[in-house]
Design a protein around this motif. Structure first.
Motif, mmCIF file in Angstrom:
data_model
loop_
_atom_site.group_PDB
_atom_site.id
_atom_site.type_symbol
_atom_site.label_atom_id
_atom_site.label_comp_id
_atom_site.label_asym_id
_atom_site.label_seq_id
_atom_site.Cartn_x
_atom_site.Cartn_y
_atom_site.Cartn_z
ATOM 1 N N PHE A 20 -4.485 -3.693 -19.377
ATOM 2 C CA PHE A 20 -3.673 -2.892 -18.447
ATOM 3 C C PHE A 20 -3.650 -1.431 -18.907
ATOM 4 C CE2 PHE A 20 0.479 -1.152 -17.102
ATOM 5 C CZ PHE A 20 0.430 -1.398 -15.741
ATOM 6 N N GLY B 237 -5.547 -7.795 -16.571
ATOM 7 C CA GLY B 237 -4.653 -6.667 -16.820
ATOM 8 C C GLY B 237 -5.182 -5.386 -16.196
ATOM 9 N N VAL C 45 -4.707 -5.336 -12.510
ATOM 10 C CA VAL C 45 -3.348 -4.961 -12.102
ATOM 11 C C VAL C 45 -3.208 -3.437 -12.116
ATOM 12 C CG1 VAL C 45 -0.902 -5.106 -12.675
ATOM 13 C CG2 VAL C 45 -2.331 -7.114 -12.936
ATOM 14 N N TRP C 46 -3.715 -2.817 -13.185
ATOM 15 C CA TRP C 46 -3.595 -1.358 -13.289
ATOM 16 C C TRP C 46 -4.354 -0.659 -12.156
ATOM 17 C CZ3 TRP C 46 -0.678 2.314 -14.891
ATOM 18 C CH2 TRP C 46 -1.172 3.612 -14.997
ATOM 19 N N TYR D 121 -2.504 -1.087 -8.951
ATOM 20 C CA TYR D 121 -1.215 -0.389 -8.929
ATOM 21 C C TYR D 121 -1.297 0.899 -8.098
ATOM 22 C CZ TYR D 121 3.022 1.738 -10.979
ATOM 23 O OH TYR D 121 4.232 2.320 -11.180
ATOM 24 N N LEU E 97 -0.302 0.434 -4.438
ATOM 25 C CA LEU E 97 0.940 -0.320 -4.529
ATOM 26 C C LEU E 97 1.400 -0.893 -3.202
ATOM 27 C CD1 LEU E 97 3.416 -1.019 -6.337
ATOM 28 C CD2 LEU E 97 4.387 1.144 -5.623
ATOM 29 N N ALA E 98 1.566 -0.024 -2.210
ATOM 30 C CA ALA E 98 2.183 -0.464 -0.963
ATOM 31 C C ALA E 98 1.152 -0.952 0.057
ATOM 32 C CB ALA E 98 3.005 0.667 -0.364
ATOM 33 N N PRO F 112 -1.012 -4.718 -1.626
ATOM 34 C CA PRO F 112 -0.298 -5.368 -2.738
ATOM 35 C C PRO F 112 -1.081 -6.525 -3.367
ATOM 36 C CG PRO F 112 0.932 -5.587 -0.664
ATOM 37 C CD PRO F 112 -0.240 -4.726 -0.384
ATOM 38 N N TRP G 136 -2.819 -5.937 -6.886
ATOM 39 C CA TRP G 136 -2.130 -6.068 -8.182
ATOM 40 C C TRP G 136 -1.370 -7.373 -8.295
ATOM 41 C CZ3 TRP G 136 3.125 -6.378 -7.433
ATOM 42 C CH2 TRP G 136 3.636 -5.795 -6.268
ATOM 43 N N LEU G 137 -0.966 -7.899 -7.133
ATOM 44 C CA LEU G 137 -0.167 -9.118 -7.146
ATOM 45 C C LEU G 137 -0.993 -10.326 -7.595
ATOM 46 C CD1 LEU G 137 2.743 -9.657 -6.551
ATOM 47 C CD2 LEU G 137 2.161 -10.208 -4.193
ATOM 48 N N GLY H 295 -1.767 -10.262 -11.300
ATOM 49 C CA GLY H 295 -0.476 -10.330 -11.988
ATOM 50 C C GLY H 295 0.070 -11.744 -12.001
ATOM 51 N N ILE H 296 0.011 -12.397 -10.844
ATOM 52 C CA ILE H 296 0.508 -13.775 -10.774
ATOM 53 C C ILE H 296 -0.379 -14.697 -11.602
ATOM 54 C CG2 ILE H 296 0.795 -15.730 -9.187
ATOM 55 C CD1 ILE H 296 1.889 -13.736 -7.149
ATOM 56 N N ILE I 50 -1.899 -13.981 -14.401
ATOM 57 C CA ILE I 50 -1.477 -13.831 -15.802
ATOM 58 C C ILE I 50 -0.176 -14.592 -16.035
ATOM 59 C CG2 ILE I 50 -0.764 -12.215 -17.602
ATOM 60 C CD1 ILE I 50 -2.258 -10.029 -15.891
ATOM 61 N N PRO J 193 4.746 -11.009 -17.489
ATOM 62 C CA PRO J 193 4.276 -9.759 -18.095
ATOM 63 C C PRO J 193 5.183 -8.606 -17.657
ATOM 64 C CG PRO J 193 2.514 -10.872 -16.875
ATOM 65 C CD PRO J 193 3.782 -11.563 -16.531
ATOM 66 N N PHE K 283 4.697 -5.524 -17.324
ATOM 67 C CA PHE K 283 4.143 -4.551 -16.380
ATOM 68 C C PHE K 283 4.131 -5.106 -14.951
ATOM 69 C CE2 PHE K 283 0.632 -6.654 -18.598
ATOM 70 C CZ PHE K 283 -0.130 -7.150 -17.563
ATOM 71 N N LEU K 284 3.918 -6.430 -14.821
ATOM 72 C CA LEU K 284 3.979 -7.025 -13.479
ATOM 73 C C LEU K 284 5.404 -6.949 -12.942
ATOM 74 C CD1 LEU K 284 2.693 -8.623 -11.144
ATOM 75 C CD2 LEU K 284 3.376 -10.706 -12.332
ATOM 76 N N ILE L 12 6.097 -3.426 -11.770
ATOM 77 C CA ILE L 12 5.462 -3.088 -10.495
ATOM 78 C C ILE L 12 6.168 -3.804 -9.339
ATOM 79 C CG2 ILE L 12 3.294 -3.148 -9.195
ATOM 80 C CD1 ILE L 12 1.813 -2.897 -11.827
ATOM 81 N N TYR M 226 7.895 -2.013 -6.256
ATOM 82 C CA TYR M 226 7.509 -2.370 -4.896
ATOM 83 C C TYR M 226 8.737 -2.723 -4.052
ATOM 84 C CZ TYR M 226 4.909 -4.644 -1.127
ATOM 85 O OH TYR M 226 4.385 -4.990 0.091
ATOM 86 N N VAL N 212 9.819 1.114 -3.152
ATOM 87 C CA VAL N 212 9.014 1.377 -1.960
ATOM 88 C C VAL N 212 9.631 0.750 -0.714
ATOM 89 C CG1 VAL N 212 6.744 1.071 -0.912
ATOM 90 C CG2 VAL N 212 6.927 1.596 -3.348
#
Lengths: 302, 319
Positions: free
Chosen positions: A239, A252, A255-256, A259, A262-263, A266, A269-270, A273-274, A276, B148, B150-151, B154, B158, B162
């Protein structure tokens, strides 16, 4: 594992072995969450081994113009990233990175940490002091910080993922040494160890043929938990941008990269992330289940 | 007790020396000697004749034996001299003094929140074992240990930044400048840092409360007709808190490690972000200094935890 362990110490009594294995299965699979965790880990291993067969697209292939940042659709189940690469395929290949880092680090650290702990616990005295104080010193660094610090130096010698593997291996050695040390202290007081020594077994024979096998069950729990911690730390490092071999996929780093969208996207990164979070959770819950199932003190209670 | 403290202090001193040795010698594993690393970053590298390099080596004390260099380095740190940052062209001590208050502000809040609310949650779930509170909170603590950071960060950005627009998504303002803005900015990062401690403390507190419940003196307390509040608060709480204290050391370590990630997610200019940017900028003097300071903080916390643990539980100091 249990069968191997019991056959090492219980040289007679075949029925005991059977019931022990039965008890293990019953306790282990009793909690639905543990079974779920095991399912996640099986999926992880399958994804890692059969990534080329499972991935719908080449994870490194750049998309054509207009194929970047696609939303999830029938064609790309999880959409595509900025370079037009299929997110699902990269997710599947990311399982390889995670598993590889986890397994190699846990093995390397075990090969160094377990003997250190046994030697310190068995011989005691100055050797014990030197080894354990060194481990205490390593424990003073937060795992992620130590890994980053080592990675900063190691990246001058190694490339990409190996930096992460070596840094994380060093970071978890003290965990192994401490646990093994504690186990050795209690195991070496047993009569069967004294019997071995009375029979004239060498120190190394007692340490590695008799103490080590008896320390196995708790060490298996530790390894499972550490795999979770390692995959979490690897994700943290990637990350931050450490140890990535472009165009290789690491969760990782995904995800970065995601990011930034973001909007709008999603899933970018989601999804990693999930992945992990699920894998780390699975290793922890399976470790917990193993602890309950392997702990002889809980016999009769569970 | 005094013997225990003295023994523990000597042990801490040995570990401290080992920590400095690790930090110093790992940095020396870098290829090339520090002068070359330093010079390579100062632009005039090509034109540097060997004599100048030798003069620089002498100036930095690098022509001396490695143990002498180590001693000089340690002596420098005791005088507050951590060296000069190559990137910022500034004294590393001053640089850290600018950044540390931010990380400490967030970390301190996270430690307090993790300890107080974690212990509270653990207490309540133990007292109401098997009820809906226990059944919802206890599985959540599992998630808290494994998600994590960082997750989580975020996800929070979000949802609350946001989608709902309730909180600012990044940055840091000193509470002395604008207390309200500062508080709104730190809510999410502090929660991220606190979540591990919350979960770990809740789990530890729950199991040690359940342990204490089985003790004879609790049965006696119930038998003599004390109310639930008195039994829980007066008799169970104090004894259950002892094992929770030992988690403090791990908690601080996790928070300091996590600050590296959390500060990156929320763009907070603390020591964590300084550390990461220094690694990428190959500003090794800064990397070395921060690693050392973090390790010393954790060493101190562990020392305090061990001593207070022995003070609270006599079985330890005679063990």
């Amino acid at each position: 594992m249990v069968e191997k362990h019991t056959s090492d110490i219980g040289f007679s009594e075949a029925p005991v072995r059977v019931s022990e294995w039965r008890r293990f299965r019953r306790v282990f699979f009793e909690r639905k969450l543990v079974t779920f965790g095991l399912g996640v880990l099986v999926l992880l291993v399958i994804a890692a081994f059969f990534a080329p067969l499972l991935a719908p697209y080449d994870p490194y292939e750049l998309g054509d113009a207009g194929e970047s940042l696609l939303q999830p659709s029938g064609e790309h189940l999880m959409g595509t990233d900025i370079l037009g690469r299929d997110t699902l395929s990269r997710l599947i290949y990311g399982a390889r990175t995670a598993l590889m880092v986890g397994f190699i680090s846990v093995t390397v650290a075990g090969i160094i940490g377990i003997p250190l702990g046994i030697i310190a616990g068995y011989f005691g005295g100055v050797l014990n002091m030197v080894i354990m104080r060194a481990m205490d010193a390593l424990m003073c660094f937060p795992m992620l910080l130590l890994a980053l610090f080592l990675a900063a130096v190691l990246k001058e010698y190694f490339s990409g993922i190996w930096v992460v593997i070596i840094a994380l291996s060093v970071a978890i050695i003290p965990g192994y040494a401490r646990v093994t040390h504690g186990l050795t202290l209690s195991i070496k007081e047993n009569d069967y160890i004294m019997a071995q020594r009375a029979m004239g077994s060498s120190n190394s024979r007692v340490m590695f043929r008799h103490i080590l096998p008896n320390a196995f069950p708790p060490l298996i729990v530790l390894v499972t938990m550490q795999l979770g911690a390692l995959i979490l730390a690897e994700a943290g490092l990637s990350f931050l941008g450490i140890g990535i071999d472009p165009p290789g996929a690491a969760w990782g780093a995904m995800v970065w990269d995601g990011y930034r969208y973001l909007a709008n996207n999603p899933v970018l990164w989601l999804a990693p992330g999930i992945a992990i979070a699920l894998v780390v959770f699975a290793f922890n819950i399976v470790g917990d289940g193993l602890r309950d199932a392997l702990d002889p003190r809980l016999r009769g209670l569970l | 007790m005094t013997t225990y403290i003295i023994r523990r202090l000597i042990q801490a001193l040995v570990v401290l020396i080992l920590v400095t040795l690790i930090v110093f010698f790992v940095m020396r594993l870098l290829p090339g000697d520090p002068v070359l690393i330093y010079v390579a970053q100062t632009a005039e590298f090509e034109a540097m004749p060997p004599e100048t390099l030798d003069r620089l080596r002498a100036e930095f004390g690098l022509d001396k034996h490695i143990m002498v260099q180590y001693a000089n380095w340690v002596a420098g740190i005791f005088r507050g001299d951590f060296g000069t940052s190559i990137f910022y062209r500034e004294d590393v001590g001053t640089l850290m003094l600018e950044r540390f208050p931010i990380t400490i502000h967030l970390g301190f809040l996270a430690v307090i929140i993790g300890a107080v609310f974690g212990a509270l949650a653990g207490m309540l779930t133990a007292v109401r074992r098997g009820k809906w509170l226990d059944k919802t909170v206890t599985p959540l603590t599992y998630g808290g240990l494994t998600i994590p950071v960082f997750l989580l960060g975020i996800l929070l950005i979000y949802a609350f930044g946001v989608k709902l627009g309730w909180l600012p998504i990044s940055g840091y303002t000193s509470p002395l400048d604008d207390f309200w803005l500062s508080t709104r900015q730190v809510i999410m990062p502090v929660f991220c840092l606190a979540v591990f401690g919350l979960a770990a403390n809740a789990r530890q507190m729950r199991s040690s409360m359940l342990e204490v419940t089985r003790q004879d003196y609790i049965r006696t307390a119930w038998a003599k007709g004390l109310g639930e509040r008195v039994v829980v608060m007066r008799h169970m709480l104090k004894n259950s808190l002892i094992p929770v204290i030992t988690l403090m050391g791990v908690g601080v370590s996790i928070i300091l490690g996590g600050s590296v990630l959390v500060e990156r997610v929320f763009a907070i200019p603390g020591v964590g972000s300084l550390f990461v940017s220094s690694i990428f900028g190959q500003d090794y003097v800064v990397v070395q200094a921060i690693t050392l300071v973090f390790a010393v903080i954790i060493l101190m916390v562990n020392l305090i935890v061990d001593i207070s643990y022995a003070w609270l539980d006599p079985r330890i100091r005679y063990g």
